[in-house]
Design an enzyme around this catalytic site. Structure first.
Site, mmCIF file in Angstrom:
data_model
loop_
_atom_site.group_PDB
_atom_site.id
_atom_site.type_symbol
_atom_site.label_atom_id
_atom_site.label_comp_id
_atom_site.label_asym_id
_atom_site.label_seq_id
_atom_site.Cartn_x
_atom_site.Cartn_y
_atom_site.Cartn_z
ATOM 1 N N GLY A 45 27.902 -15.098 -103.424
ATOM 2 C CA GLY A 45 28.730 -16.032 -102.667
ATOM 3 C C GLY A 45 28.281 -17.473 -102.829
ATOM 4 O O GLY A 45 27.094 -17.767 -102.723
ATOM 5 N N ILE A 70 21.663 -11.529 -95.253
ATOM 6 C CA ILE A 70 21.048 -12.510 -96.154
ATOM 7 C C ILE A 70 21.459 -13.915 -95.725
ATOM 8 O O ILE A 70 20.669 -14.845 -95.784
ATOM 9 C CB ILE A 70 21.496 -12.261 -97.622
ATOM 10 C CG1 ILE A 70 21.238 -10.805 -98.049
ATOM 11 C CG2 ILE A 70 20.828 -13.258 -98.575
ATOM 12 C CD1 ILE A 70 19.811 -10.366 -98.103
ATOM 13 N N ILE A 72 24.148 -15.642 -97.055
ATOM 14 C CA ILE A 72 24.725 -16.392 -98.184
ATOM 15 C C ILE A 72 23.743 -17.428 -98.736
ATOM 16 O O ILE A 72 24.117 -18.594 -98.961
ATOM 17 C CB ILE A 72 26.090 -17.052 -97.847
ATOM 18 C CG1 ILE A 72 26.944 -16.149 -96.970
ATOM 19 C CG2 ILE A 72 26.857 -17.443 -99.113
ATOM 20 C CD1 ILE A 72 27.681 -15.031 -97.661
ATOM 21 N N ASN A 126 35.856 -15.168 -99.480
ATOM 22 C CA ASN A 126 35.175 -14.394 -98.442
ATOM 23 C C ASN A 126 35.510 -14.988 -97.078
ATOM 24 O O ASN A 126 34.978 -16.021 -96.702
ATOM 25 C CB ASN A 126 33.668 -14.432 -98.705
ATOM 26 C CG ASN A 126 32.871 -13.735 -97.626
ATOM 27 O OD1 ASN A 126 33.429 -13.142 -96.707
ATOM 28 N ND2 ASN A 126 31.559 -13.796 -97.732
ATOM 29 N N CYS A 129 33.139 -15.441 -92.514
ATOM 30 C CA CYS A 129 32.205 -16.338 -91.837
ATOM 31 C C CYS A 129 32.567 -16.501 -90.363
ATOM 32 O O CYS A 129 33.731 -16.692 -90.028
ATOM 33 C CB CYS A 129 32.238 -17.707 -92.492
ATOM 34 S SG CYS A 129 31.234 -18.929 -91.656
ATOM 35 N N LYS A 165 39.099 -11.461 -99.920
ATOM 36 C CA LYS A 165 38.245 -10.313 -99.557
ATOM 37 C C LYS A 165 38.252 -10.120 -98.050
ATOM 38 O O LYS A 165 37.855 -11.011 -97.298
ATOM 39 C CB LYS A 165 36.822 -10.547 -100.058
ATOM 40 C CG LYS A 165 35.876 -9.361 -99.816
ATOM 41 C CD LYS A 165 34.559 -9.549 -100.558
ATOM 42 C CE LYS A 165 33.622 -8.378 -100.340
ATOM 43 N NZ LYS A 165 32.370 -8.511 -101.123
ATOM 44 N N GLY A 244 30.962 1.500 -100.877
ATOM 45 C CA GLY A 244 30.237 2.755 -101.101
ATOM 46 C C GLY A 244 30.498 3.438 -102.415
ATOM 47 O O GLY A 244 30.136 4.612 -102.578
ATOM 48 N N THR A 266 26.365 -1.771 -103.384
ATOM 49 C CA THR A 266 25.041 -1.227 -103.063
ATOM 50 C C THR A 266 24.541 -0.222 -104.104
ATOM 51 O O THR A 266 23.332 -0.076 -104.297
ATOM 52 C CB THR A 266 25.104 -0.596 -101.657
ATOM 53 O OG1 THR A 266 25.478 -1.633 -100.744
ATOM 54 C CG2 THR A 266 23.773 -0.024 -101.212
#
Lengths: 306, 259
Positions: A45, A70, A72, A126, A129, A165, A244, A266
């Site tokens: 990002g 994290i 971003i 994204n 936020c 997204k 996933g 992941t």
């Protein structure tokens, strides 16, 4: 076997895209596989200004998944364009910039910076936020804000396809999907992480410094699949499935409910060559699904009574 | 240039070095060499047994304790879900290994080099001693809580000048700290390399920075990717910026990291 997929003006070699935040800027993985073989890479990002991200601890392993907060951490969009993009094989594989901002204006500005960059194939927005200017509710939970952010990006993005997204932390994913479509999104990608938490009973403290974090990994796949299924029925634009996906079979499940492509997140941590292995395994999984090509499989879900 | 890769290799042996109590085991795990010609001591490897399902999605990072033409050895203590499963591996089991990762320690030849190991922090120094061009310049100090038999210390003490101090009671701690400072002062003009628990590392960092002594610290963090992508293992560098321990470390100059 022809694994190509086309959507929103993009032509991908195969439907396997690496998900934002799990594959760095791609370069971290270049010794484990040929980046040119990937359908696409969504980079970490990017924000207008560099961000230091959250305090540690930031990640925790959970059954069949992980939590992350994290925050971003990233070097900022300019540093990405100067230091990372020139090193990526953008002529051969789609490099998708992931945009992170906390206001509609910032989203527009970010899109403006990226609009003229030849090496950027598309923008992924994204909208997760926490929006300080709108009472702390996340952007992604407010359909009106999703529409506005999408419009702001569309206005400034030049001819770049815009993928919005979506967050799964909403009551009705279909409403959010339609809100992005109404804002002019060329495609959707979903799901982002599910909000979660872990506690250390010895210290009675949250494990993550940020207290809460995003759950990802195989644990969330059923939720993701359900969201993608509902989103695909709600909109007319292409959908990229995320959540996933750890195997070629997982990818085909998402395509069967209507996704055009998928992002692997992941699972890149299972081993650093996992996305490449999923691509290698796709033809075998396609035979298992008795599918001739991706277009034939897409949205071919057989519902009860059909 | 050391080339990294990701390979499936077989377990050759799982050796328990001694048991302090029933809950904690000290394990030396030896695998086939994953095709690595060399490495820099202080670098690490990520290990994830092939038969692990999806329940534990992450590999586990371990310093490379030894590498020879045929084998890769790591040394760990059973602490959690991952290490307890790794300790139950059998010869012939397949493990996915990626590495060598991170930067590694400096190894200047003909330079007095003090190796400061705290507990499991002894792991990288085994290979360091074996690979050093001038091992006669090395000196090892080992601070530990559980008996020496749990560590590969004796094999290392045969090769370099070495001493160990065990912490039995809280009163032992100031004596250990004093000895570390003495050794660092004696080593003035050389380099100190440290790996161990955070309080141990802080002692060394403070003394190095205060005395202008050259020192390198190897950090330990839990990691998801091991390659610098997930940003889950960051520490703060000298300027207070977050940097990945896996990719920018795990070895940092003592004055360029916040512990």
């Amino acid at each position: 076997m022809d694994l190509r997929v086309e959507f929103a003006g993009l032509v991908l070699k195969n439907p396997i895209i690496t998900a934002s935040g799990t594959f760095g800027f791609g370069l971290e993985f270049s010794s484990f596989g040929d980046l040119k073989r990937l359908g696409g890479i969504v980079v970490k990002g990017l924000s207008l200004k560099p961000r230091e991200g959250n305090a540690m601890p930031r990640i925790v392993e959970t059954p069949c998944g992980m939590l992350n907060a994290i925050g971003i951490q990233n070097p900022g969009v300019e540093a990405f364009l100067k230091d990372k993009l020139p090193l990526l094989p953008w002529r051969e594989t789609a490099i998708i910039a992931n945009l992170y901002a906390c206001s509609v204006e910032e989203f527009g500005d970010l899109a403006g910076v990226l609009s003229g960059e030849e090496g950027v194939a598309a923008l992924e927005v994204n909208v997760s936020c926490p929006n300080v200017t709108h009472g702390g509710a996340a952007f992604g939970q407010d359909p009106a804000q999703i529409t506005k952010a999408t419009e702001a990006v569309k206005k400034r993005c030049g001819n770049k396809p815009v993928i919005v997204k979506l967050s799964p932390n909403v009551t009705d994913i279909a409403v959010c999907a339609r809100a992005a479509e109404a804002g002019g999104a060329d495609a959707l990608s979903l799901i982002n992480t599910l909000l979660g938490m872990a506690v250390d009973i010895k210290t009675r403290k949250p494990v993550l410094a940020n207290v809460v974090g995003g759950l990802s990994g195989p644990a969330i796949k059923p939720v993701a699949l359900r969201c993608v299924y509902q989103a695909c029925r709600a909109v007319g634009i292409p959908v990229v499935g995320i959540g996933g996906i750890a195997s070629a079979e997982d990818a085909l499940e998402f395509i069967t409910v209507g996704a055009t492509a998928v992002e692997v997140g992941t699972a890149n941590f299972l081993r650093p060559d996992q996305s490449f292995r999923i691509i290698d395994d796709l033809p075998r999984a396609m035979l298992k699904a008795r599918a001739a090509d991706m277009a034939e499989l897409r949205g071919s879900l057989v519902l009860p009574g059909q | 240039m050391v080339v990294r890769n990701c390979r499936e290799v077989k377990v050759q042996s799982v050796r328990f070095l001694g048991t302090w109590d029933e809950a904690s085991d000290f394990v030396e795990l030896t695998l086939e060499n994953p095709g690595w010609e060399s490495y820099r001591p202080g670098q690490f490897a990520m290990l994830r047994p092939k038969h692990w399902g999806l329940e534990l999605p992450w590999g586990r990072p371990f310093s490379i304790s030894r590498l020879d033409a045929e084998t890769l050895t790591v040394f760990f203590q059973v602490i959690g879900r991952g290490t307890s499963r790794l300790a139950r591996l059998n010869p012939g089991d397949e493990v996915v290994v990626w590495g060598p990762l991170g930067n590694g320690f400096s190894a200047p030849p003909e330079t007095p080099t003090l190796l400061l190991a705290g507990g499991m922090g002894i792991a990288p120094f085994r290979g360091y001693i074996e690979n050093h061009p001038t091992p006669e310049f090395l000196r090892l100090f080992f601070a530990h809580r559980v008996p020496l038999a749990n560590y590969p210390y004796l094999a290392m003490a045969e090769k370099v000048r070495a001493e160990a101090m065990q912490e039995h009671t809280p009163e032992d701690l100031p004596r250990i700290i004093e000895r570390i400072r003495e050794l660092m002062d004696e080593n003035h003009g050389g380099i100190a390399l440290a790996c161990g628990p955070t309080p141990f590392m802080r002692t060394i960092q403070e003394h190095a920075v205060a005395g202008g002594l050259r020192a390198e610290l190897s950090l330990e963090k839990s990691m998801a990717c091991g390659v610098g992508a997930c940003l889950g293992c960051v520490c703060k560098n000298g300027e207070g910026k977050h940097v990945q321990v896996c990719a920018r470390g795990p070895v940092f100059q003592a004055d360029a990291v916040q512990l």
